[in-house]
Design an enzyme around this catalytic site. Structure first.
Site, PDB file in Angstrom:
ATOM      1  N   CYS A   1      -3.955   6.467  -3.408  1.00 34.69           N
ATOM      2  CA  CYS A   1      -5.357   6.501  -3.809  1.00 34.69           C
ATOM      3  C   CYS A   1      -6.109   7.375  -2.807  1.00 34.69           C
ATOM      4  O   CYS A   1      -6.017   7.154  -1.599  1.00 34.69           O
ATOM      5  CB  CYS A   1      -5.929   5.086  -3.826  1.00 34.69           C
TER       6      CYS A   1
ATOM      7  N   CYS B   1      -8.752   5.060  -0.747  1.00 32.62           N
ATOM      8  CA  CYS B   1      -8.391   4.033   0.245  1.00 32.62           C
ATOM      9  C   CYS B   1      -6.975   4.169   0.802  1.00 32.62           C
ATOM     10  O   CYS B   1      -6.574   3.369   1.629  1.00 32.62           O
ATOM     11  CB  CYS B   1      -8.565   2.641  -0.353  1.00 32.62           C
TER      12      CYS B   1
ATOM     13  N   CYS C   1      -7.464   1.433  -8.973  1.00 35.43           N
ATOM     14  CA  CYS C   1      -6.766   1.017  -7.762  1.00 35.43           C
ATOM     15  C   CYS C   1      -7.110  -0.446  -7.506  1.00 35.43           C
ATOM     16  O   CYS C   1      -8.285  -0.816  -7.454  1.00 35.43           O
ATOM     17  CB  CYS C   1      -7.213   1.886  -6.592  1.00 35.43           C
TER      18      CYS C   1
ATOM     19  N   CYS D   1      -9.195  -0.931  -3.975  1.00 33.71           N
ATOM     20  CA  CYS D   1     -10.593  -0.560  -3.761  1.00 33.71           C
ATOM     21  C   CYS D   1     -11.412  -0.478  -5.053  1.00 33.71           C
ATOM     22  O   CYS D   1     -12.617  -0.244  -4.994  1.00 33.71           O
ATOM     23  CB  CYS D   1     -10.695   0.752  -2.994  1.00 33.71           C
TER      24      CYS D   1
ATOM     25  N   CYS E   1      -2.042   8.383 -17.389  1.00 32.51           N
ATOM     26  CA  CYS E   1      -2.685   9.688 -17.350  1.00 32.51           C
ATOM     27  C   CYS E   1      -3.733   9.612 -16.229  1.00 32.51           C
ATOM     28  O   CYS E   1      -4.790   9.006 -16.404  1.00 32.51           O
ATOM     29  CB  CYS E   1      -3.316   9.940 -18.711  1.00 32.51           C
TER      30      CYS E   1
END
Length: 138
Positions: free
Chosen positions: A53, A56, A102, A105, A127
């Site tokens: 991510c 984070c 995510c 976060c 995607c």
């Protein structure tokens, strides 16, 4: 954009996210935007590694699950582990989709689609916006 009742391990104010992220990253990750198809840095990447991510640094996808879907965004058939992502029903734009965030976060990553035509072991296509990811090569 994030569920205001959920407590994420990484929680910041919009001002803090804006200070950390580029305007494009903020728009996608924190405001559930999308990058234009076929413009992201990881759309055609074949580098071996882990996709994290960008907000984070949580590990989300492995390159071994990335495949060429020709949809315009990086596609994966499974997350690194199910607890790394969360799924939110998305009825924006007059269609029913499943948003992928995510789990660490709450940042928007993209959407997941189900279909036998993907030719993947899971019949799923995650995607994901390139701007939501940071590739850590092995």
């Amino acid at each position: 954009m994030t569920d205001s009742t959920k407590q994420y391990a990484v929680a910041k104010s919009d001002a803090e996210w804006k200070a950390q992220l580029s305007p494009a990253e903020f728009q996608v990750l924190r405001k559930a935007g999308t990058e234009r198809p076929f413009t992201g840095e990881y759309t055609d990447t074949k580098t071996i590694g882990v996709y994290k991510c960008r907000a984070c640094d949580a590990e989300l996808f492995r390159s071994e699950t990335k495949f060429d879907s020709h949809c315009g965004w990086p596609s994966f058939f499974a997350p690194l582990a199910e607890d790394r992502v969360e799924y939110i029903e998305d009825t924006a734009l007059g269609m029913k989709r499943v948003e992928v965030r995510c789990a660490n976060c709450g940042s928007h990553l993209g959407h997941v689609f189900e279909g036998e035509g993907y030719g993947t072991p899971t019949d799923l296509r995650y995607c994901i916006n390139s701007v939501s990811l940071a590739l850590q090569p092995e």
